[in-house]
Scaffold this motif. Structure first.
Motif: not given
Length: 609
Positions: A414, A431, A438, A440
């Protein structure tokens, strides 16, 4: 004789959602193939590049018959660079099947294709695909799709869409998650119940609009489009109305309709059908074909402006002409003009030099597919770094294209991803974290994203997924730093030696292996520092009559970094070119000698000063 009932549908989705696989299932379960016929997967992806890359590049048509209704099916590209193709095709259909992955949910390109369908009033059918995945979350995905419809200002009627669940790879579609099925009949039935067949307008004056182009070696340029009213007859004369308002009387030499996967020559075609016509050499997207005594042009189809441009140069390297068949500026010009016949999203402009053409397109992939096709056809060329096309808005302010970027990667990466996107003038939008991954979401200028894909793949060790789509224009964001590392530039022409490369690999990463032919000015590696290095890869160990006291170290070389065409285009800087030939992709400096490079640098400084 009763008129054939016709219904046109398009399958729209993000890349890898299973569009071509679903079309396979339609064809297999409609007895299009013989019992003993060997059928490949993704039969609609007929182009070599489509098969290799596993993506649809060109939209294609086929048809099936179900319960007495002819269903024309259009398989559309899912990649953002080919979005202009999707926009036009959607206008020729009665409904769209929106395919969404049961674990990924709606992606940026899903939003784009759905917005175009809703704008022209289509009522989609939602199919949640890949429900056999371990991490499927079909119910949540349905909620996300509802939110997307609301975001895109769908009408109440459009919000009342049927929802189906399926595994396209196995040819299964079911009404509910807990209602097993063994075929795609639920989808066929939903299409026929949800959408009315096209009305019979055969007795009205002809009105047909061209939505796609093709080219045939024997009969020339082909126009593909839908007949909205009337009957189109082979050999008859009609009026073609174009974008400039010109009306030209021309005849139709050939008329084809789709039957299964093949184009069938017919004497006449009826309202509602998608047809392919020949005989009009200047036919173009958006042209309307009308009766001579009843001219009714339809509204023009807008084609999105290109966002990226590259310069195509004649190959001038010392190795030019060694493997290519077509190497002159005339060859290059003719090939680009031929491409313009069918690729309407492309723009070709001459430059100050007769050996260079400026080619503009919808994105890196859009133009690199053209380069790859040319390379396979035997062309040699050199291509400059992609440049983003800047515009001025109504207030005279310089604006540039902005993209929405969605990165899905393990949580441990990340920080690196966020740092890289911030350096590229990106702004974080969202996010989310789920199951150690993740998601994003950023908006960033297209300029800043050139070269980001290969960095992203390296940073996430191949575990990340990156998706981009153009979402508008914003004021110019200022200077963005280029590649941080310098290049290793060969100072000699000849064959690279293991001994030289073994010494050089400590100073950066190499792009070539031993025994590779190199020339002066060719880039053979990436320097570990932020400066270009002139190196000699031809140097060999001096042989003497005296034996060394210890054994020579085994010269183990790290495997070289091999670039694909897209990666090479992303890697280069403004003063570098990618040399593309049928058997090699090389990277070189524009100035091959140190003196030339200094001269070009001084010229650049004078222009900026």
């Amino acid at each position: 004789m009763e008129k054939e009932k016709i219904l046109n549908i398009a399958v729209i989705a993000h890349v890898d959602a299973g569009k071509s696989t679903l079309v396979d299932a339609f064809l297999r379960q409609s007895d299009v193939f013989r019992n003993n016929e060997e059928v490949v997967d993704c039969v609609m992806d007929s182009n070599d590049l489509e098969r290799e890359r596993g993506i649809t590049i060109y939209s294609k048509n086929c048809s099936v018959i179900h319960n007495g209704v002819k269903i024309n099916i259009v398989d559309t590209p899912g990649h953002a660079d080919f979005s202009s193709e999707v926009e036009r095709i959607i206008r020729t259909v009665d409904t769209v099947i929106l395919l969404v992955d049961a674990s990924e949910g709606p992606m940026p390109q899903t939003r784009f294709v759905l917005s175009k369908a809703l704008e022209i009033g289509l009522k989609p059918i939602l199919l949640i695909n890949k429900i056999d995945k371990k991490d499927q979350r079909a119910q949540e995905v349905v909620d996300e799709v509802y939110e997307l419809f609301l975001d895109l200002n769908a009408t109440d009627e459009q919000l009342d869409f049927p929802i189906l669940y399926g595994i396209a790879r196995e040819g299964i579609v079911q009404y509910e998650l807990d209602q097993p099925s063994n075929n795609i009949d639920p989808l066929f039935d939903t299409i026929l119940n949800h959408c009315n067949v096209y009305p019979d307008y055969d007795n009205q004056p002809l009105q047909m609009q061209i939505s796609a182009l093709a080219y045939d070696e024997y009969i020339g340029r082909l126009g593909i489009g839908r007949i909205y009213k009337g009957v189109l007859k082979q050999g008859a004369y009609y009026i073609r109305c174009n974008e400039e308002g010109l009306e030209k009387k021309e005849s139709i030499s050939k008329c084809f309709v789709y039957k299964g996967l093949s184009r069938t020559d017919v004497k006449e075609a009826h309202s509602g059908d998608i047809v392919v016509i020949a005989g009009m050499p200047d036919i173009n997207i958006g042209d309307t074909i009308c009766e001579i005594d009843h001219v009714q042009p339809m509204e023009q189809i807008p084609i999105e402006e290109p966002t990226l441009s590259m310069n195509f140069h004649v190959n001038s390297s010392p190795f030019a002409g060694q493997s290519g068949k077509y190497v002159t500026s005339r060859n290059l010009k003719e090939r680009l003009e031929k491409e313009l016949e069918v690729n309407v999203g492309l723009k070709v402009e001459p430059t100050d030099s007769a050996d260079c053409f400026k080619v503009s397109g919808r994105g890196e992939l859009h133009i690199s597919i053209l380069i790859e096709n040319m390379r396979r056809e035997g062309y040699e060329l050199a291509v400059s770094k992609p440049e983003v096309i800047l515009h001025e808005d109504e207030n005279g302010i310089k604006v540039e294209p902005i993209e929405e970027v969605v990165c899905i990667a393990p949580s441990e990466y990340q920080g690196t991803i966020i740092n890289k996107l911030n350096l590229r003038k990106g702004v974080m939008v969202n996010l989310e974290e789920e199951n150690g991954y993740d998601r994003i979401t950023y908006t960033a200028p297209t300029r800043g994203l050139l070269g980001f894909r290969s960095e992203f793949i390296n940073d996430t060790h191949g575990e990340g997924t990156l998706v981009r789509r153009i979402c508008g224009f914003e004021p110019y964001k200022g200077e963005i730093n280029q590649r941080m590392q310098g290049a290793m530039i060969s100072t000699e022409t000849g064959t690279a030696m293991t001994y030289a490369l073994w010494n050089l690999q400590e100073r950066g990463s190499l792009f070539i292996g031993p025994q590779t032919e190199v020339y002066e000015g060719m880039i053979i590696g990436e320097s570990a520092k932020n400066i270009d290095m002139d190196v000699n890869p031809l140097k060999n160990k001096k042989l003497t009559a005296i034996r060394s006291s210890g054994r020579d170290e085994a010269m183990l070389l790290t495997p070289p970094r091999i670039f694909s065409l897209e990666e090479a285009l992303e890697w280069i800087n403004d003063d570098e070119l990618v040399e593309v030939t049928p058997d090699a992709i090389r990277i070189r400096k524009k100035g091959l000698t140190a003196i030339e490079r200094r001269r070009l640098y001084r010229q650049k400084m004078d222009q900026e000063g």
